[in-house]
Design a protein around this motif. Structure first.
Motif, short mmCIF file in Angstrom:
data_model
loop_
_atom_site.label_atom_id
_atom_site.label_comp_id
_atom_site.label_asym_id
_atom_site.label_seq_id
_atom_site.Cartn_x
_atom_site.Cartn_y
_atom_site.Cartn_z
N ALA A 77 0.83 -1.20 0.00
CA ALA A 77 0.00 0.00 0.00
C ALA A 77 0.87 1.25 0.00
O ALA A 77 0.60 2.22 -0.73
CB ALA A 77 -0.94 0.00 1.20
N SER A 78 1.93 1.25 0.81
CA SER A 78 2.82 2.40 0.88
C SER A 78 3.52 2.63 -0.46
O SER A 78 3.63 3.78 -0.93
CB SER A 78 3.86 2.19 1.98
N ALA A 79 3.95 1.55 -1.10
CA ALA A 79 4.62 1.67 -2.39
C ALA A 79 3.67 2.22 -3.46
O ALA A 79 4.04 3.08 -4.27
CB ALA A 79 5.18 0.32 -2.82
N LEU A 80 2.44 1.72 -3.45
CA LEU A 80 1.46 2.20 -4.42
C LEU A 80 1.13 3.67 -4.20
O LEU A 80 1.00 4.45 -5.15
CB LEU A 80 0.19 1.35 -4.34
N GLN A 81 0.98 4.06 -2.94
CA GLN A 81 0.66 5.45 -2.65
C GLN A 81 1.79 6.37 -3.11
O GLN A 81 1.54 7.44 -3.68
CB GLN A 81 0.41 5.64 -1.15
N GLU A 82 3.03 5.95 -2.90
CA GLU A 82 4.17 6.75 -3.37
C GLU A 82 4.19 6.84 -4.89
O GLU A 82 4.51 7.88 -5.46
CB GLU A 82 5.46 6.13 -2.85
N ALA A 83 3.81 5.73 -5.55
CA ALA A 83 3.77 5.74 -7.01
C ALA A 83 2.70 6.71 -7.52
O ALA A 83 2.94 7.48 -8.47
CB ALA A 83 3.50 4.34 -7.54
N PHE A 84 1.52 6.70 -6.89
CA PHE A 84 0.46 7.62 -7.29
C PHE A 84 0.88 9.07 -7.04
O PHE A 84 0.59 9.97 -7.84
CB PHE A 84 -0.83 7.31 -6.53
N THR A 85 1.57 9.32 -5.93
CA THR A 85 2.04 10.67 -5.62
C THR A 85 3.03 11.14 -6.68
O THR A 85 2.97 12.30 -7.13
CB THR A 85 2.70 10.69 -4.24
N MET A 86 3.91 10.24 -7.09
CA MET A 86 4.89 10.58 -8.13
C MET A 86 4.19 10.91 -9.45
O MET A 86 4.54 11.88 -10.14
CB MET A 86 5.86 9.42 -8.34
N LEU A 87 3.16 10.12 -9.80
CA LEU A 87 2.42 10.38 -11.03
C LEU A 87 1.68 11.72 -10.96
O LEU A 87 1.63 12.46 -11.95
CB LEU A 87 1.42 9.25 -11.29
N GLN A 88 1.13 12.03 -9.80
CA GLN A 88 0.47 13.33 -9.62
C GLN A 88 1.45 14.48 -9.87
O GLN A 88 1.13 15.44 -10.57
CB GLN A 88 -0.11 13.45 -8.20
N GLN A 89 2.64 14.37 -9.29
CA GLN A 89 3.65 15.40 -9.49
C GLN A 89 4.08 15.50 -10.94
O GLN A 89 4.28 16.60 -11.47
CB GLN A 89 4.86 15.11 -8.58
N LEU A 90 4.19 14.35 -11.59
CA LEU A 90 4.58 14.33 -13.01
C LEU A 90 3.55 15.05 -13.86
O LEU A 90 3.91 15.88 -14.70
CB LEU A 90 4.75 12.88 -13.48
N PHE A 91 2.26 14.74 -13.66
CA PHE A 91 1.22 15.35 -14.46
C PHE A 91 1.08 16.83 -14.16
O PHE A 91 0.71 17.63 -15.04
CB PHE A 91 -0.11 14.62 -14.28
N LYS A 92 1.34 17.24 -12.92
CA LYS A 92 1.32 18.67 -12.60
C LYS A 92 2.38 19.40 -13.40
O LYS A 92 2.18 20.49 -13.93
CB LYS A 92 1.53 18.88 -11.10
N THR A 93 3.57 18.79 -13.48
CA THR A 93 4.67 19.39 -14.22
C THR A 93 4.32 19.50 -15.71
O THR A 93 4.57 20.52 -16.35
CB THR A 93 5.95 18.55 -14.04
N VAL A 94 3.72 18.45 -16.26
CA VAL A 94 3.32 18.46 -17.69
C VAL A 94 2.29 19.56 -17.93
O VAL A 94 2.36 20.28 -18.91
CB VAL A 94 2.79 17.07 -18.09
N ASP A 95 1.31 19.66 -17.02
CA ASP A 95 0.26 20.68 -17.18
C ASP A 95 0.85 22.09 -17.19
O ASP A 95 0.40 22.97 -17.93
CB ASP A 95 -0.77 20.57 -16.05
#
Length: 213
Positions: A194-212
């Motif tokens: 669960a912790s690993a998945l949550q960190e992965a989702f957080t990373m994806l959120q940051q990535l998409f914010k940067t792209v936006d």
């Protein structure tokens, strides 16, 4: 993420799956099966009216007066449940623990009840549906109930030995909730995944914010 995943120990990781909607990790206080689309009401307080308001002293002169007051409360509660039925409300989602008389009339009038929801769960449901919690009591008991959420399905879900509630909502925003059922042999392994998945989702959120940007 905490409200959108459920950890299930005692099963292999391969049993993990993604379910549409949300999974509430508690059982129904009352369950009345209903087919097709239905309406849900959110409440944050007990539906059984109190004999008096906070800070107000309630005085009765006899046992008869006290029993008459209890009968009034019971009739008031039944009237409200009838109103829910007439407004096609088939599901009550409550952050408060409801009285036995509320559960009794809910079963009588075909309303399922899920109680003791956390503030985070209530906030998530409000965000998905755009509906705010309903204030049940007022001077006008006959007014139409409009603050209801559209529910596409509502059913029990058994996760090993734990009974849960699986609900699908008609979302008013782009967010379409899905719940991750994360299985593992023991709690510790589930927590790591669960912790690993949550960190992965957080990373994806940051990535998409940067792209936006």
């Amino acid at each position: 993420f905490a409200e959108l995943h459920a950890a299930v120990p005692g099963l292999p990781l391969a049993s993990s799956r993604i379910l549409p909607g949300i999974v509430l990790r508690r059982d129904f206080a009352a369950y009345c099966p209903a087919d097709g689309e239905l309406r849900a009401l959110l409440v944050t307080e007990p539906l059984r009216p109190a004999l008096t308001a906070p800070g107000v002293e309630f005085v009765v002169d006899s046992e008869g007066q006290y029993q008459a007051s209890l009968r009034w409360i019971t009739r008031r509660t039944e009237t409200l449940m009838k109103r829910l039925q007439s407004n096609n409300v088939k599901l009550l989602l409550s952050s408060a623990k409801q009285d036995e008389v509320v559960i009794y009339y809910a079963k009588l009038y075909g309303v399922s009840v899920v109680e003791c929801l956390s503030s985070e769960e209530m906030a998530l449901i409000s965000e998905i549906t755009g509906v705010s919690p309903y204030v049940p009591f007022g001077d006008n008991m006959d007014r139409e109930i409009t603050e209801t959420a559209v529910v596409t399905f509502c059913q029990p879900l058994l996760l090993v030995s734990r009974r849960c509630v699986h609900i699908g909502f008609s979302s008013v925003c782009a967010f379409q909730p899905h719940c991750l059922i994360l299985c593992g042999p023991v709690d510790g392994v589930n927590e790591q995944h669960a912790s690993a998945l949550q960190e992965a989702f957080t990373m994806l959120q940051q990535l998409f914010k940067t792209v936006d940007q």
